[in-house]
Design an enzyme around this catalytic site. Structure first.
Site, short mmCIF file in Angstrom:
data_model
loop_
_atom_site.label_atom_id
_atom_site.label_comp_id
_atom_site.label_asym_id
_atom_site.label_seq_id
_atom_site.Cartn_x
_atom_site.Cartn_y
_atom_site.Cartn_z
N LYS A 14 0.83 -1.21 0.00
CA LYS A 14 0.00 0.00 0.00
C LYS A 14 0.86 1.25 0.00
CE LYS A 14 -0.48 0.42 5.01
NZ LYS A 14 -1.38 0.64 6.11
N SER A 63 3.73 7.38 5.44
CA SER A 63 5.16 7.65 5.64
C SER A 63 6.02 6.92 4.62
CB SER A 63 5.57 7.29 7.06
OG SER A 63 5.37 5.92 7.29
N GLY A 64 5.39 6.37 3.59
CA GLY A 64 6.16 5.71 2.55
C GLY A 64 5.39 4.54 1.96
N LYS A 118 9.87 -0.58 3.44
CA LYS A 118 9.23 0.73 3.28
C LYS A 118 10.16 1.63 2.47
CE LYS A 118 7.12 2.99 6.76
NZ LYS A 118 7.07 3.86 7.95
N ASP A 153 -1.02 7.18 15.88
CA ASP A 153 -1.53 6.62 14.64
C ASP A 153 -2.18 5.27 14.92
OD1 ASP A 153 -2.10 6.55 11.98
OD2 ASP A 153 -0.11 5.92 11.34
#
Ligand SMILES: *[C@@H]1O[C@H](CO)[C@@H](O)[C@H](O)[C@H]1NC(C)=O
Ligand SMILES: *[C@@H]1O[C@H](CO)[C@@H](O)[C@H](O)[C@H]1NC(C)=O
Ligand SMILES: *[C@@H]1O[C@H](CO)[C@@H](O)[C@H](O)[C@H]1NC(C)=O
Ligand SMILES: *[C@@H]1O[C@H](CO)[C@@H](O)[C@H](O)[C@H]1NC(C)=O
Ligand SMILES: *[C@@H]1O[C@H](CO)[C@@H](O)[C@H](O)[C@H]1NC(C)=O
Ligand SMILES: *[C@@H]1O[C@H](CO)[C@@H](O)[C@H](O)[C@H]1NC(C)=O
Ligand SMILES: *[C@@H]1O[C@H](CO)[C@@H](O)[C@H](O)[C@H]1NC(C)=O
Ligand SMILES: *[C@@H]1O[C@H](CO)[C@@H](O)[C@H](O)[C@H]1NC(C)=O
Ligand SMILES: *[C@@H]1O[C@H](CO)[C@@H](O)[C@H](O)[C@H]1NC(C)=O
Ligand SMILES: *[C@@H]1O[C@H](CO)[C@@H](O)[C@H](O)[C@H]1NC(C)=O
Ligand SMILES: *[C@@H]1O[C@H](CO)[C@@H](O)[C@H](O)[C@H]1NC(C)=O
Ligand SMILES: *[C@@H]1O[C@H](CO)[C@@H](O)[C@H](O)[C@H]1NC(C)=O
Length: 823
Positions: A490, A494-495, A511, A614
């Protein structure tokens, strides 16, 4: 044809016999080691040492790299795994697991420098390895304290523990290792005093305790270590004046006492016996008073840095007739005054900037002499006239006081000068205080940490030894099939996340942080978090990183076979039939508890306390056994209002707004995490995924629908909202009901009324105590508090207090009073 075949068979048989013979011989060699071989093989697997270095079928004594045995009895005397690369499996969880070594009691040298050993040094080290002479554990990522059993190393000559995360004080018992010759404790977080017992280490030739947090006085007994050649105490908080006994260290070659808070002038004749000194560093140590004259003429001196103190005096008026040249001397930022003299011709490089030298600059002082910010006549970049006359007028009485002058004149001038000075002093003081505030902030931001500085981000230092492997870009490319779209999991905030196979076999998640779309900060914060919060079992394990490329950085995580909660709750077991496989209640509760443990760790066990910011279903990663590993750590930051904001948050100006999770950056409070966690709990109960990720308006709407069904007085109501795919009997229903109530308390609109994570965890662990209330006065609680969601400013639930409580008949109590965690 038959003939040929039989010949081949014959050859084969002979070969086999030969091979057999050979292996019998080897078997004998191996047998010599016996028990210790088993220990080594265990160690090999617990540390994850590769077959390349330690081939399992070969004889460790002769064929394993870094292993040596005693020729007389074949016992293992040396293990040197310095700089070994662990197997990928070993590097996934590089713990300090060396229990198998306990039986290697003949060990004389153990070198594991630059080999990741995350964890504490086992206490038994000092008890098992009494024959140890050399122990090198530098740059291993070790935590904890130095065990006091280290005093049992009576034969130890070298101890290297530098560049780890050791904290606490240095054990006094270390003074018993009287054969120690080299002791290196630098680059840790050791605190407390330097033990006075070190004065017994009479064979010590090198003592390095730089870059720690040691405080107190330097023990005068250090002056007894007459063999000492190297003493480095730089970068600590040592205070009070330097003991004159240190002047007895006549063999010192390197002395570094810079960056401390020492007091006042150096003792008279301090350096008189130190005739061997070559490197002398005492910069920024808060010294003042007369600069020791002898330092201008120490015969062996090559490098002297005394900058940033308050040394004062004139340069001596002596010629360049000492027999040394090529030395460097740095006296910048002191209070030297008067004319330049030929003494500077003794050095090949002189820094005298930021002093109060005056007069003209002679020709010999025009090369390799740094003279900015003085009061000199014919050079640029000098202090302004006022500063200079102020400094000199301050000194004038002392300088020309010997001359016979009219006392009255001086009194008047003094009075005028004094009042002018007073005004200026006040102004300067204000400016100074202001500046001090600024430098203090910077000071902590650059506090000495046992880390290497990342060239990408000057000022931010990361301890790469903790961060796992450094992978090269090629490995990353190969693993992800050159970022093939079918490997894309996905686009995260953040990356981008890709699955991949490292070395063609190890499944990982990579990532990719593209600085064109993602702020550098997020990535730095995440790396920094992994440094600060090393490998907790509830946080996603980082295997390594790749920093090779300028604009793209990569983080490599352990692959989580069950993905994240948002994708796992319902899964197509078979793509053909539409049947959805849903997680059973026991697994859902396990996930809730796991996530709560992770958050509890961040909120209550980390110093300073951290907020995840988060929390949502997709941040809750699940391994093959549905154990939770919290991910999405790029927004983690210090709890708002924390008195010690973390270094990076200040450095990177992390947004820390107090608005609650509407738009922009989420708030950095525990209560915000708790609120988000409440939504996750409701998702588990209702099976309605996506709410923890949804926007505020739709969440509100959803909650308005659901809340009326969560009522502490009516269990049956909750059946209206329970995920229909859950198969639940009467017992489980009570648990689901309890969890719904906990969720509701987390979602209290008033942040201050939301429970703390540790109470939530206790409640999840003992859900029935939330709803089964036999003892106390629930009846007296106002039922209206459980009315409509809109008016619910206070809900009441009983929950155990974690401390001072015990389980009684299945429920937690604090004394007689149940802990009231939602009120
Ligand atoms: C072992 O120690 C020595 C230094 O004593 C070092 O040079 C060498 O590289 C180390 N590693 C191995 C595998 O022998
Ligand atoms: C340990 O091995 C490293 C090489 O990797 C070497 O530089 C170091 O000197 C060794 N330590 C000791 C105490 O010999
Ligand atoms: C040490 O050796 C003994 C056998 O002599 C064994 O029972 C024990 O488990 C070993 N200890 C470790 C830590 O391997
Ligand atoms: C320490 O070293 C000495 C000789 O240097 C030796 O005789 C003694 O056995 C050693 N002690 C231990 C516990 O190994
Ligand atoms: C100190 O070192 C010397 C040689 O370096 C050695 O002969 C002596 O035995 C050592 N002393 C102690 C107490 O270990
Ligand atoms: C003292 O230690 C610091 C930090 O470890 C180092 O930078 C410095 O060069 C050392 N000083 C000397 C004289 O070796
Ligand atoms: C610096 O030294 C002065 C005295 O020379 C002392 O008063 C002051 O407390 C010292 N500063 C620190 C930070 O230790
Ligand atoms: C030097 O002394 C002055 C006062 O005399 C003080 O303001 C200043 O902070 C001192 N500087 C250092 C580096 O100690
Ligand atoms: C250096 O010169 C000074 C005079 O400039 C003299 O007094 C001193 O004795 C000389 N020292 C040496 C070692 O020549
Ligand atoms: C001299 O010292 C000052 C102050 O520490 C520093 O800013 C300057 O760069 C130094 N000059 C040289 C040439 O190293
Ligand atoms: C100036 O410094 C350079 C390099 O450090 C050195 O080679 C040169 O000899 C020095 N010049 C003088 C006059 O000392
Ligand atoms: C300092 O140098 C100036 C010339 O630049 C000279 O006139 C003065 O006398 C000198 N002062 C001392 C104390 O040597």
């Amino acid at each position: 044809m038959v003939n040929w075949l039989s010949r081949v068979v014959c050859v084969c048989i002979v070969c086999c016999l030969l091979l057999f013979d050979f292996s019998v011989e080897q078997q004998e060699n191996i047998l010599v080691l016996g028990e210790e071989r088993i220990a080594l093989i265990e160690l090999r697997s617990s540390l994850g040492i590769r077959a390349k270095e330690w081939p399992i079928k070969k004889n460790p004594c002769t064929d394993w790299v870094g292993v040596s045995c005693s020729p007389s009895n074949s016992r293992v005397v040396e293990i040197n795994i310095s700089r070994f690369t662990r197997t990928i499996k070993g590097s996934q969880n590089p713990l300090f697991s060396v229990d198998a070594m306990q039986n290697l009691t003949a060990l004389e040298a153990f070198n594991a420098s630059n080999f990741a050993l995350h964890g504490n040094i086992p206490d038994w080290f000092g008890l098992s390895f009494t024959s140890l002479q050399v122990l090198d554990l530098s740059s291993c990522g070790i935590t904890g304290t130095i065990p006091s059993t280290f005093g049992n190393f009576i034969n130890l000559t070298s101890l290297y523990l530098s560049d780890n995360n050791l904290a606490g004080s240095i054990p006094l018992s270390l003074g018993q290792s009287s054969r120690l010759s080299v002791l290196d404790l630098s680059k840790n977080s050791l605190s407390g005093d330097i033990p006075e017992s070190f004065s017994s280490l009479r064979n010590l030739s090198s003592l390095d305790m730089s870059l720690n947090s040691l405080s107190g006085e330097i023990p005068p007994g250090i002056g007894k270590l007459s063999l000492l050649k190297r003493l480095n105490l730089s970068g600590n908080s040592l205070s009070s004046s330097i003991p004159f006994q240190l002047g007895d260290l006549s063999n010192l070659v390197d002395l570094d006492i810079s960056k401390n808070s020492l007091v006042g002038p150096l003792p008279a004749n301090f350096f008189a016996s130190m005739r061997q000194i070559r490197f002398l560093v005492m910069a920024h140590a808060n010294f003042s008073g007369e600069f020791p004259e002898i330092l201008w003429s120490l015969p062996q001196l090559r490098f002297l840095d005394a900058s940033g103190n308050n040394f004062t005096g004139r340069l001596p008026d002596v010629g360049p007739n000492v027999s040394f040249t090529g030395a460097i001397i740095n006296l910048a930022s002191n209070m030297f005054f008067g004319n330049l003299t030929t003494v500077i011709r003794r050095f090949s490089f002189v820094n005298l900037s930021a002093n109060y030298l005056q007069g003209t600059v002679p020709d010999y002082a025009r090369v390799n002499v740094s003279l900015s910010s003085n009061c000199l006549d014919n050079v640029p970049d000098q202090r302004n006239q006022r500063e200079c006359s102020l400094f000199y007028s301050d000194r004038t009485p002392a300088i020309s006081g010997k001359k016979n002058r009219n006392i009255m004149f001086w009194a008047v001038l003094g009075g005028v000068a004094l009042s002018v000075l007073l005004v200026i002093f006040v102004v300067v003081l204000c400016v100074c205080l202001h500046k001090k505030g600024a430098t203090e902030q910077r000071g902590t931001a650059e506090e000495p940490a046992p880390t290497r500085t990342n060239p990408q981000f000057p000022g931010v230092s990361l301890n790469f030894s903790i961060l796992g492997n450094s992978f090269d870009y090629l490995q990353i490319l190969q693993a992800t099939g050159e970022f093939n779209n079918k490997n894309l999991i996905k686009h995260g905030h953040s990356g981008d996340l890709y699955t991949g196979l490292l070395e063609g076999e190890i499944p990982v998640v990579i990532k990719k942080v593209d600085f064109q779309s993602v702020k550098k900060e997020a990535y730095m914060v995440e790396l920094d978090n992994f440094c600060k919060v090393p490998s907790h079992f509830r946080l996603v394990p980082l295997l390594g990183y790749c920093l090779e490329k300028d604009n793209e950085k990569f983080l490599v995580y352990k692959y989580m076979p069950n993905g994240d909660l948002s994708s796992v709750l319902f899964r197509n077991t078979n793509a053909d039939d539409e049947k959805l496989h849903s997680l059973d209640w026991i697994t859902r509760l396990k996930i809730a508890i796991g996530a709560a443990e992770g958050l509890c760790y961040l909120h209550h066990d980390c110093t300073p306390p951290l907020v995840h910011r988060d929390v949502q279903a997709s941040s809750i990663l699940l391994d093959d056994k549905f154990e939770v590993r919290l991910g999405s750590l790029s927004k983690v930051c210090v709890q708002e209002g924390d008195i010690h904001p973390r270094r990076f948050t200040r450095l990177l100006h992390m947004p820390q707004t107090s608005k609650q999770g509407t738009s922009g950056s989420p708030s950095a409070t525990f209560a915000y995490d708790v609120y988000c966690f409440g939504k996750v709990l409701l998702e588990l109960v209702t099976g309605k995924m996506g709410m923890s990720e949804a926007n505020d308006a739709s969440v509100k709407e959803w909650l308005n629908v659901i809340m009326p069904y969560i009522n502490i007085y009516d269990k049956e109501l909750v059946t209206n909202i329970i995920d229909p795919s859950l198969i639940i009997d009467e017992d489980l229903l009570e648990e689901v009901w309890a969890i719904a109530i906990v969720a509701r308390s987390c979602l209290n609109p008033k942040p201050s009324k939301r429970p703390l994570m540790r109470y939530i965890l206790k409640a999840l662990e003992n859900p029935l105590t939330v709803v089964r209330d036999t003892s106390s006065s629930r009846g007296s609680w106002n039922a209206s508090l459980f009315g409509s969601w809109r008016s619910s400013s206070s809900d009441v639930v009983v929950v155990p207090e974690p401390t001072a409580s015990k389980i009684e008949g299945g429920s937690w109590r604090t004394g007689n009073r149940r802990h009231n965690f939602i009120n």
